[in-house]
Design a protein around this motif. Structure first.
Motif, PDB file in Angstrom:
ATOM      1  N   ALA A  81      51.678 -27.315  76.435  1.00  0.00           N
ATOM      2  CA  ALA A  81      52.122 -25.946  76.712  1.00  0.00           C
ATOM      3  C   ALA A  81      51.041 -25.164  77.456  1.00  0.00           C
ATOM      4  O   ALA A  81      51.331 -24.396  78.385  1.00  0.00           O
ATOM      5  CB  ALA A  81      52.485 -25.247  75.403  1.00  0.00           C
ATOM      6  N   TYR A  82      49.802 -25.350  77.036  1.00  0.00           N
ATOM      7  CA  TYR A  82      48.680 -24.684  77.699  1.00  0.00           C
ATOM      8  C   TYR A  82      48.598 -25.108  79.166  1.00  0.00           C
ATOM      9  O   TYR A  82      48.462 -24.275  80.070  1.00  0.00           O
ATOM     10  CB  TYR A  82      47.386 -25.028  76.961  1.00  0.00           C
ATOM     11  CG  TYR A  82      46.141 -24.403  77.542  1.00  0.00           C
ATOM     12  CD1 TYR A  82      45.591 -23.263  76.968  1.00  0.00           C
ATOM     13  CD2 TYR A  82      45.488 -24.958  78.643  1.00  0.00           C
ATOM     14  CE1 TYR A  82      44.436 -22.684  77.469  1.00  0.00           C
ATOM     15  CE2 TYR A  82      44.346 -24.386  79.162  1.00  0.00           C
ATOM     16  CZ  TYR A  82      43.824 -23.250  78.572  1.00  0.00           C
ATOM     17  OH  TYR A  82      42.679 -22.681  79.092  1.00  0.00           O
ATOM     18  N   LEU A 137      42.757 -19.527  82.779  1.00  0.00           N
ATOM     19  CA  LEU A 137      42.492 -20.306  81.574  1.00  0.00           C
ATOM     20  C   LEU A 137      42.502 -19.425  80.331  1.00  0.00           C
ATOM     21  O   LEU A 137      43.026 -19.812  79.278  1.00  0.00           O
ATOM     22  CB  LEU A 137      41.153 -21.037  81.711  1.00  0.00           C
ATOM     23  CG  LEU A 137      41.088 -22.115  82.806  1.00  0.00           C
ATOM     24  CD1 LEU A 137      39.641 -22.502  83.087  1.00  0.00           C
ATOM     25  CD2 LEU A 137      41.904 -23.344  82.412  1.00  0.00           C
ATOM     26  N   ASP A 138      41.929 -18.233  80.453  1.00  0.00           N
ATOM     27  CA  ASP A 138      41.916 -17.296  79.318  1.00  0.00           C
ATOM     28  C   ASP A 138      43.328 -16.830  78.975  1.00  0.00           C
ATOM     29  O   ASP A 138      43.682 -16.713  77.796  1.00  0.00           O
ATOM     30  CB  ASP A 138      41.036 -16.088  79.644  1.00  0.00           C
ATOM     31  CG  ASP A 138      39.555 -16.420  79.681  1.00  0.00           C
ATOM     32  OD1 ASP A 138      39.163 -17.447  79.090  1.00  0.00           O
ATOM     33  OD2 ASP A 138      38.798 -15.663  80.321  1.00  0.00           O
ATOM     34  N   ASP A 139      44.125 -16.550  79.999  1.00  0.00           N
ATOM     35  CA  ASP A 139      45.507 -16.121  79.760  1.00  0.00           C
ATOM     36  C   ASP A 139      46.299 -17.209  79.041  1.00  0.00           C
ATOM     37  O   ASP A 139      47.102 -16.926  78.134  1.00  0.00           O
ATOM     38  CB  ASP A 139      46.188 -15.765  81.084  1.00  0.00           C
ATOM     39  CG  ASP A 139      45.639 -14.498  81.711  1.00  0.00           C
ATOM     40  OD1 ASP A 139      44.932 -13.741  81.009  1.00  0.00           O
ATOM     41  OD2 ASP A 139      45.899 -14.268  82.910  1.00  0.00           O
ATOM     42  N   ALA A 140      46.071 -18.465  79.456  1.00  0.00           N
ATOM     43  CA  ALA A 140      46.765 -19.578  78.802  1.00  0.00           C
ATOM     44  C   ALA A 140      46.329 -19.713  77.352  1.00  0.00           C
ATOM     45  O   ALA A 140      47.145 -19.987  76.457  1.00  0.00           O
ATOM     46  CB  ALA A 140      46.506 -20.876  79.560  1.00  0.00           C
ATOM     47  N   ALA A 141      45.033 -19.497  77.094  1.00  0.00           N
ATOM     48  CA  ALA A 141      44.519 -19.592  75.727  1.00  0.00           C
ATOM     49  C   ALA A 141      45.114 -18.495  74.842  1.00  0.00           C
ATOM     50  O   ALA A 141      45.389 -18.719  73.655  1.00  0.00           O
ATOM     51  CB  ALA A 141      43.000 -19.505  75.737  1.00  0.00           C
ATOM     52  N   ALA A 142      45.315 -17.319  75.420  1.00  0.00           N
ATOM     53  CA  ALA A 142      45.921 -16.225  74.658  1.00  0.00           C
ATOM     54  C   ALA A 142      47.376 -16.531  74.321  1.00  0.00           C
ATOM     55  O   ALA A 142      47.889 -16.149  73.259  1.00  0.00           O
ATOM     56  CB  ALA A 142      45.821 -14.924  75.447  1.00  0.00           C
ATOM     57  N   VAL A 198      43.804 -23.876  71.593  1.00  0.00           N
ATOM     58  CA  VAL A 198      43.259 -24.596  72.743  1.00  0.00           C
ATOM     59  C   VAL A 198      42.039 -23.841  73.262  1.00  0.00           C
ATOM     60  O   VAL A 198      42.095 -22.621  73.465  1.00  0.00           O
ATOM     61  CB  VAL A 198      44.298 -24.751  73.873  1.00  0.00           C
ATOM     62  CG1 VAL A 198      43.688 -25.504  75.054  1.00  0.00           C
ATOM     63  CG2 VAL A 198      45.528 -25.480  73.359  1.00  0.00           C
ATOM     64  N   THR A 199      40.952 -24.554  73.471  1.00  0.00           N
ATOM     65  CA  THR A 199      39.736 -23.975  74.049  1.00  0.00           C
ATOM     66  C   THR A 199      39.333 -24.764  75.279  1.00  0.00           C
ATOM     67  O   THR A 199      39.807 -25.883  75.499  1.00  0.00           O
ATOM     68  CB  THR A 199      38.582 -23.987  73.033  1.00  0.00           C
ATOM     69  OG1 THR A 199      38.326 -25.349  72.632  1.00  0.00           O
ATOM     70  CG2 THR A 199      38.917 -23.147  71.815  1.00  0.00           C
ATOM     71  N   TYR A 200      38.446 -24.188  76.078  1.00  0.00           N
ATOM     72  CA  TYR A 200      38.007 -24.876  77.295  1.00  0.00           C
ATOM     73  C   TYR A 200      36.529 -24.639  77.553  1.00  0.00           C
ATOM     74  O   TYR A 200      35.942 -23.657  77.089  1.00  0.00           O
ATOM     75  CB  TYR A 200      38.822 -24.415  78.512  1.00  0.00           C
ATOM     76  CG  TYR A 200      38.498 -23.022  79.010  1.00  0.00           C
ATOM     77  CD1 TYR A 200      37.468 -22.799  79.937  1.00  0.00           C
ATOM     78  CD2 TYR A 200      39.217 -21.912  78.559  1.00  0.00           C
ATOM     79  CE1 TYR A 200      37.171 -21.519  80.390  1.00  0.00           C
ATOM     80  CE2 TYR A 200      38.933 -20.634  79.015  1.00  0.00           C
ATOM     81  CZ  TYR A 200      37.908 -20.446  79.926  1.00  0.00           C
ATOM     82  OH  TYR A 200      37.594 -19.175  80.377  1.00  0.00           O
ATOM     83  N   THR A 201      35.937 -25.565  78.307  1.00  0.00           N
ATOM     84  CA  THR A 201      34.595 -25.409  78.870  1.00  0.00           C
ATOM     85  C   THR A 201      34.670 -25.744  80.346  1.00  0.00           C
ATOM     86  O   THR A 201      35.596 -26.427  80.796  1.00  0.00           O
ATOM     87  CB  THR A 201      33.567 -26.329  78.180  1.00  0.00           C
ATOM     88  OG1 THR A 201      33.968 -27.699  78.355  1.00  0.00           O
ATOM     89  CG2 THR A 201      33.450 -26.005  76.701  1.00  0.00           C
TER      90      THR A 201
END
Length: 374
Positions: A206-207, A269-274, A279-282
């Motif tokens: 989904a992310y 990426l931040d919008d998808a995490a919200a 889900v987190t990212y680096t």
């Protein structure tokens, strides 16, 4: 150092290089390949230096005419490492005037040219202001190779890096690159009662779908594809079909045209995490688009290529990134042109052998006029 019979032609040199499976992660094979390069050149007036950073081997060689070994008038720069391939990809073959094999075009042909050029210059190298820079991590980002060397003070007044442009195009810039590593967590349970858990793969998919909503739909109608791109290159999670996975990972590659900022990718990426909790990212790699200085040596190379081959060398903004971006940060002129070839990173990667000779003649004259005795 023991010596062995030396390949004498570009075809022989390149074929030998292809046979060495120098995948980026294989430090030992890359080190052996760089040792082999030195073996071909050990009798010449060159000072060699072997370096290593984060396990990645590096070979530097400079001429006596280089007053500052970190700042020659010209670097002959290239990367030994290649992307993974099948065993057959590392067996070179010739068909219809093409040499086929992993690394033939990206970019062992250039290393073969550099070896032959230095051998041909022979004792005259003492009068050249010239350096050889070979790294082994470009295919995994270049941070431990050229980027590290630049930060250590290796700059130069110009660099020849034949790792951009296709078929005599002159690369004057390139898209930026961002790599995002994603991690998704969930809660395991039996698949028959999936509602009791939280599927990490579902979350991750989904992310990714949220991020890919920003992708340009193909066919885009632009033959140059000057737009940004989003590529899902890795997705892994779960163990068996009847278990809800509690962990999943993925990796996305973004390419950014001039005008699209790294900050915009981070916002996606931040919008998808919200929107998708868990889900987190680096960002292991994050570089904006860049333009290359194209005065001085670039103009000279263009003139020589036109005279010797009749190619006009059209300017292009490359879709891919290379180690040229690290020099570009310091406004160091880069010559980034390749002869006729193709299918890099794919099965059947090739280079045209007749055009390779044409290219060699151009870089031989260019090196003499730019870095040779005045």
């Amino acid at each position: 150092m023991t010596t062995s019979p030396k390949p004498t032609t570009l075809t022989d040199l390149l074929s030998h290089l292809i046979r060495m499976p120098t995948v980026s992660s294989d430090h030992a094979t890359n080190r052996a390949a760089l040792d082999w390069v030195q073996e071909q050149l050990h009798h010449l007036p060159l000072t060699f230096k072997h370096l290593q950073n984060n396990g990645f081997p590096i070979l530097i060689a400079t001429t006596p005419g280089t007053e500052n070994v970190k700042n020659p008038r010209l670097w002959l720069a290239g990367h030994m490492d290649v992307v993974p391939g099948a065993t057959k990809d590392f067996t070179p073959k010739i068909h219809a005037g093409k040499l086929i094999g992993r690394g033939a075009y990206d970019m062992k042909f250039a290393i073969a040219c550099f070896i032959r050029l230095l051998q041909e210059l022979g004792p005259d190298l003492a009068n050249y202001d010239l350096g050889l820079m070979l790294t082994s991590d470009e295919e995994v980002g270049g941070q431990s190779g050229v980027n590290w060397l630049i930060n250590e003070g290796y700059r130069g007044q110009a660099a020849l890096i034949p790792d951009g442009g296709f078929n005599w195009e002159m690369e004057v810039g390139a898209k930026g690159i961002v790599w995002a590593d994603l991690t998704s967590t969930g809660e395991s349970t039996h698949a028959s009662t999936a509602w009791r858990g939280a599927n990490a793969l579902d979350r991750l998919i989904a992310y990714i779908g949220n991020v890919q909503s920003h992708a340009v739909t193909e066919p885009c109608g632009d033959p140059t594809h000057a737009h940004h791109t989003i590529n899902l290159g890795h997705l892994l999670g779960g163990n068996v079909a009847n278990q809800v996975p509690d962990h999943a990972t993925a990796a996305i590659d973004f390419r950014l045209p001039p005008g699209l900022q790294v900050a915009t990718i981070q916002q996606w990426l931040d919008d998808a995490a919200a929107a998708v909790p868990g889900v987190t990212y680096t960002l292991p790699l994050s570089d904006p688009a860049y333009h290359l200085p194209h005065n001085g040596p670039v103009k000279l190379f263009r003139t020589i290529a036109s005279e010797l081959t009749n190619h006009t060398l059209p300017n292009v903004i490359s879709n891919g990134a290379s180690d040229a971006r690290f020099f570009a940060r310091h406004n160091i002129p880069i010559v980034s042109v390749r002869p006729t070839g193709g299918n890099q990173h794919g099965s059947g990667e090739w280079i045209d052998l007749t055009d390779l000779e044409n290219y060699y003649n151009v870089i031989r004259r260019f090196t003499r006029e730019w870095a040779g005795p005045s």
